[in-house]
Motif scaffolding. Structure first.
Motif, mmCIF file in Angstrom:
data_model
loop_
_atom_site.group_PDB
_atom_site.id
_atom_site.type_symbol
_atom_site.label_atom_id
_atom_site.label_comp_id
_atom_site.label_asym_id
_atom_site.label_seq_id
_atom_site.Cartn_x
_atom_site.Cartn_y
_atom_site.Cartn_z
ATOM 1 N N TYR A 61 0.911 -1.366 -0.049
ATOM 2 C CA TYR A 61 0.084 -0.096 0.121
ATOM 3 C C TYR A 61 0.743 1.187 0.078
ATOM 4 N N THR A 62 0.296 2.455 -0.254
ATOM 5 C CA THR A 62 1.072 3.638 -0.273
ATOM 6 C C THR A 62 0.676 4.478 0.786
ATOM 7 N N GLN A 63 1.738 4.714 1.789
ATOM 8 C CA GLN A 63 1.245 5.381 2.833
ATOM 9 C C GLN A 63 1.465 6.861 2.719
ATOM 10 N N GLN A 64 0.143 7.453 3.417
ATOM 11 C CA GLN A 64 0.153 8.791 3.256
ATOM 12 C C GLN A 64 0.454 9.621 4.458
ATOM 13 N N THR A 65 1.174 10.622 4.924
ATOM 14 C CA THR A 65 1.386 11.340 6.004
ATOM 15 C C THR A 65 0.083 12.269 6.264
ATOM 16 N N LEU A 66 -0.728 11.916 7.308
ATOM 17 C CA LEU A 66 -1.793 12.565 7.684
ATOM 18 C C LEU A 66 -1.497 13.444 9.021
ATOM 19 N N ASP A 67 -2.212 14.535 9.460
ATOM 20 C CA ASP A 67 -2.164 15.195 10.522
ATOM 21 C C ASP A 67 -3.356 14.718 11.257
ATOM 22 N N ALA A 68 -3.539 15.221 12.573
ATOM 23 C CA ALA A 68 -4.504 14.900 13.255
ATOM 24 C C ALA A 68 -5.965 15.017 12.617
ATOM 25 N N ASP A 69 -6.175 16.475 12.247
ATOM 26 C CA ASP A 69 -7.575 16.825 11.789
ATOM 27 C C ASP A 69 -7.763 15.679 10.469
ATOM 28 N N SER A 70 -6.781 15.479 9.607
ATOM 29 C CA SER A 70 -7.182 14.765 8.394
ATOM 30 C C SER A 70 -7.520 13.436 8.916
ATOM 31 N N THR A 71 -6.827 12.966 9.946
ATOM 32 C CA THR A 71 -7.333 11.469 10.526
ATOM 33 C C THR A 71 -8.498 11.498 10.974
ATOM 34 N N ASN A 72 -8.888 12.416 11.827
ATOM 35 C CA ASN A 72 -10.351 12.517 12.183
ATOM 36 C C ASN A 72 -11.112 12.257 11.203
ATOM 37 N N ASP A 73 -11.040 13.350 10.224
ATOM 38 C CA ASP A 73 -12.178 13.270 9.141
ATOM 39 C C ASP A 73 -12.211 12.028 8.279
ATOM 40 N N LEU A 74 -11.034 11.371 8.075
ATOM 41 C CA LEU A 74 -10.840 9.917 7.627
ATOM 42 C C LEU A 74 -11.761 8.782 8.479
ATOM 43 N N LEU A 75 -11.358 8.808 9.844
ATOM 44 C CA LEU A 75 -12.147 8.201 10.695
ATOM 45 C C LEU A 75 -13.785 8.218 10.659
ATOM 46 N N VAL A 76 -14.343 9.568 10.421
ATOM 47 C CA VAL A 76 -15.628 9.842 10.450
ATOM 48 C C VAL A 76 -16.215 9.452 9.077
ATOM 49 N N GLU A 77 -15.380 9.601 7.954
ATOM 50 C CA GLU A 77 -15.959 9.271 6.672
ATOM 51 C C GLU A 77 -16.041 7.637 6.639
ATOM 52 N N VAL A 78 -14.779 6.846 6.955
ATOM 53 C CA VAL A 78 -14.702 5.544 6.735
ATOM 54 C C VAL A 78 -15.627 4.725 7.751
ATOM 55 N N PHE A 79 -15.475 5.156 8.969
ATOM 56 C CA PHE A 79 -16.250 4.306 10.169
ATOM 57 C C PHE A 79 -17.486 4.749 10.465
ATOM 58 N N ARG A 80 -17.725 6.087 10.101
ATOM 59 C CA ARG A 80 -19.203 6.571 10.347
ATOM 60 C C ARG A 80 -19.139 6.873 11.747
ATOM 61 N N VAL A 81 -18.129 7.113 12.546
ATOM 62 C CA VAL A 81 -18.023 7.417 13.906
ATOM 63 C C VAL A 81 -18.412 9.169 14.213
ATOM 64 N N ASP A 82 -18.654 9.275 15.416
ATOM 65 C CA ASP A 82 -18.890 10.496 15.701
ATOM 66 C C ASP A 82 -17.688 11.539 15.736
ATOM 67 N N CYS A 83 -17.389 12.625 15.431
ATOM 68 C CA CYS A 83 -16.480 13.737 15.478
ATOM 69 C C CYS A 83 -15.563 13.545 16.696
ATOM 70 N N GLU A 89 -10.161 9.445 20.291
ATOM 71 C CA GLU A 89 -8.982 8.043 20.012
ATOM 72 C C GLU A 89 -7.707 8.601 19.505
ATOM 73 N N THR A 90 -7.752 9.480 18.575
ATOM 74 C CA THR A 90 -6.302 10.070 18.264
ATOM 75 C C THR A 90 -5.645 10.952 19.358
ATOM 76 N N THR A 91 -6.486 11.596 20.132
ATOM 77 C CA THR A 91 -5.962 12.461 21.128
ATOM 78 C C THR A 91 -5.134 11.368 22.171
ATOM 79 N N HIS A 92 -5.910 10.184 22.613
ATOM 80 C CA HIS A 92 -5.230 9.358 23.330
ATOM 81 C C HIS A 92 -4.145 8.725 22.723
ATOM 82 N N CYS A 93 -4.057 8.360 21.612
ATOM 83 C CA CYS A 93 -2.738 7.587 20.877
ATOM 84 C C CYS A 93 -1.586 8.759 20.546
ATOM 85 N N GLN A 94 -2.322 10.233 20.798
ATOM 86 C CA GLN A 94 -1.129 11.242 20.638
ATOM 87 C C GLN A 94 -0.583 11.436 19.317
#
Length: 207
Positions: A61-83, A89-94
């Motif tokens: 796979y091709t890895q892309q460097t994501l910042d926290a905001d982009s990661t949160n947006d991706l999680l919301v889109e892919v897994f349909r979780v609340d913002c 979760e990303t704050t917990h993982c730092q």
């Protein structure tokens, strides 16, 4: 399509924890290998290929460097979780990461809601994570293949050569960590199998 089908045959149940712990004690993160009385050994790509039937050639796979905001947006889109859930979760993982336990929770929640697309995504990503970070099944298989005199194992009655080699074994009675340490301390070169997959090559050629 993902070439991860081999993982469906990998078992994460009934682990020989005493045996695994004895090997973990001899693992050095700096050199990525096990320090044994006969020298240093490591798990190779050939081991991964035979034990799990995962592809080792080509780009996975091709890895892309994501910042926290982009990661949160991706999680919301892919897994349909609340913002808020994604942010927590990303704050917990730092950083732009999630835990395997979090993915399991997403999977179970998606199944309960019959959101099968989300469940499939979470499950697939969890399989990848288990393979990269926590594949005790493959480690057990590696020990059983290369160190026939260490630990207690049983052969699977229903194993066929078209399956991953880790499927060939199931732990027997749990090995005492004291016994496993003693077996490692008295290890000799003659008791190590350096080419354990010769009979598996017809099904899974060497790359």
């Amino acid at each position: 399509m993902s070439d991860l089908g081999g993982l469906l045959h990998a078992s994460y149940e009934n682990l020989d924890r005493g045996l695994l712990c004895a090997f973990v004690e001899r693992w050095h993160a700096e050199t990525n290998n096990f320090h044994l009385p006969v020298g240093e050994m490591t798990i190779t790509l050939d081991d991964v290929s035979n034990l799990l039937h995962l592809p080792i050639v080509g780009q996975f796979y091709t890895q892309q460097t994501l910042d926290a905001d982009s990661t949160n947006d991706l999680l919301v889109e892919v897994f349909r979780v609340d913002c808020g859930v994604a942010f927590e979760e990303t704050t917990h993982c730092q950083r732009a990461h999630v835990r395997l336990s979090w993915l399991r929770d997403v999977y179970e929640d998606a199944c309960s809601r019959r959101q099968w697309v989300v469940a499939a995504r979470a499950y697939l990503l969890h399989l990848v994570g288990c393979t990269i970070f926590a594949d005790k099944s493959a480690t057990s298989g590696w020990i059983y293949e290369h160190f026939s005199s260490i630990g207690i194992r049983r052969l699977q009655a229903q194993y066929f050569e078209d399956q991953p080699r880790c499927r060939m074994y199931e732990p027997g009675k749990v090995t005492s960590i004291v016994v496993a340490r003693l077996q490692l301390d008295t290890l000799t070169l003659g008791s190590i199998r350096f080419s354990p997959y010769d009979e598996h090559r017809e099904e899974h050629p060497f790359e």
